[in-house]
Write a protein that holds these residues in place. Sequence first.
Motif, PDB file in Angstrom:
ATOM      1  N   PHE A 145      91.264  25.078  27.438  1.00 10.89           N
ATOM      2  CA  PHE A 145      92.378  25.990  27.721  1.00 10.89           C
ATOM      3  C   PHE A 145      93.036  26.510  26.446  1.00 10.89           C
ATOM      4  O   PHE A 145      93.718  27.532  26.464  1.00 10.89           O
ATOM      5  N   GLY A 153      86.405  33.491  28.535  1.00  6.70           N
ATOM      6  CA  GLY A 153      87.542  34.380  28.350  1.00  6.70           C
ATOM      7  C   GLY A 153      87.128  35.775  27.930  1.00  6.70           C
ATOM      8  O   GLY A 153      87.745  36.764  28.337  1.00  6.70           O
ATOM      9  N   ASN A 210      96.831  29.617  30.814  1.00  9.22           N
ATOM     10  CA  ASN A 210      96.218  28.578  29.975  1.00  9.22           C
ATOM     11  C   ASN A 210      97.258  27.677  29.318  1.00  9.22           C
ATOM     12  O   ASN A 210      97.066  26.456  29.220  1.00  9.22           O
ATOM     13  N   THR A 229      97.667  23.576  29.918  1.00  4.46           N
ATOM     14  CA  THR A 229      97.681  22.682  28.763  1.00  4.46           C
ATOM     15  C   THR A 229      98.883  21.750  28.798  1.00  4.46           C
ATOM     16  O   THR A 229      98.771  20.550  28.475  1.00  4.46           O
ATOM     17  N   GLY A 238      85.340  28.068  26.629  1.00  3.96           N
ATOM     18  CA  GLY A 238      86.445  28.841  27.161  1.00  3.96           C
ATOM     19  C   GLY A 238      86.512  30.242  26.588  1.00  3.96           C
ATOM     20  O   GLY A 238      86.906  31.189  27.271  1.00  3.96           O
TER      21      GLY A 238
END
Length: 423
Positions: A339, A294, A310, A314, A290
Amino acid sequence: MSEINPSQSFASAQGPQKNYTLPLVAMTTLFFLWGFITVFNDLLIPRLKAVFDLTFFEAMFIQFCFFGAYFVMSLPAGLLVKRFGYKNGVVSGLLVASVGCLLFYPAVAVHEYWLFLGALFVLASGVTILQVSANPYVAALGPAKTASSRLNLAQALNSLGTTVGPIVGKFLLFGGSAALVTEAASADSVKVPYLMLAVALLSIAVLFAILKLPVIEEHTEEHDCKAKGQPLAEAHHLVFGVLAIFFYVGGEVAIGSFLVNYFGEASIAGLAEHDAAPYLAYYWGGAMVGRFIGSAALQKVAAHKALLFNASVTIVLLLVSINSSGAIAMWSILAIGLFNSIMFPTIFTLAIDSLSSLTSKGSGWLCLAIVGGALVPLLQGYIADTIGLQFSFYVPLLCYGYIAWYGFNFPKLLGHWKARLAS
């Protein structure tokens, strides 16, 4: 041996663009190292829980002592970095952390739980100094608008450490087999990995002592800036960011701390410790993937919007895991790692936005908030003992609720600070 002044070794603002490749590469090795160290706590918890016959609440004192060090040491570390610079902060952190690793040897010999906790506190004190030094330094090594992207890339290496750690730790702490071991042998298995870490930390400290790194002129008190003299408490994006770091680290650490025991529940997967331990790599590996994603996405997507998205996903994944069983409950909670990925570096860079010469002090505040990793798992441990392990995951769910709020309200919070600077 000293840090380089940019005026001596780098082009001026009017000249060619500064090349920060070497400093960035050097700093990312630290992110890998402390990720590797931190994830070992998730393996220590079930190991020492069995060795000393601890309750969940008692076992969470491992995280309490480790992350409690952030609360005690962050402000002194911020002062150290402000006085002596980022490089000296890094070297100091590495040396303190190596001492903490060496203290595991007498802890094993005496075979007392409190000695393990003391060693963890010293180790974490060193890691705290590293965090206070490295996070703002990496954020500053380039354009401000790509700071979140840059710190996410560095944190991806941190996640590589947390991904490799459980795989290595399975063999070092659990013997890599289902064979039963005696209580003494279980404790003794902790000694070798921490002695290896001590050697690695000392070696890297020597390298950083030799390495020449650039000074960030804008982060020194001598640099003229509008933020100088402003009360830091008026930076609402920082103050609420401190709370966001508290709840993020608390939520992330709480989830990771209970995964091995959670997967041992008959209604989830019924796995033995040595079989459950490698699955931590999926949780932390998701964070690594991630963060690479990201790092690219945050070049184009507003950081606060990515944070809101995110955190919201979650929350959904936690609700699914809490209200299901078997493979669905197991894989939905492992998916949270993906996430979680951008949250810490994104919150960090959002919170220190526009602080200028106050950045090192703001960094100390943020690292102070990492104490969430000490308190939130302790609360979840108490609830797990009294109500049940699966229901206890509502604790991190509430943490992510606050993070979503921070992402949504960030532009207004930052606007307040910028208006104050302009007045």
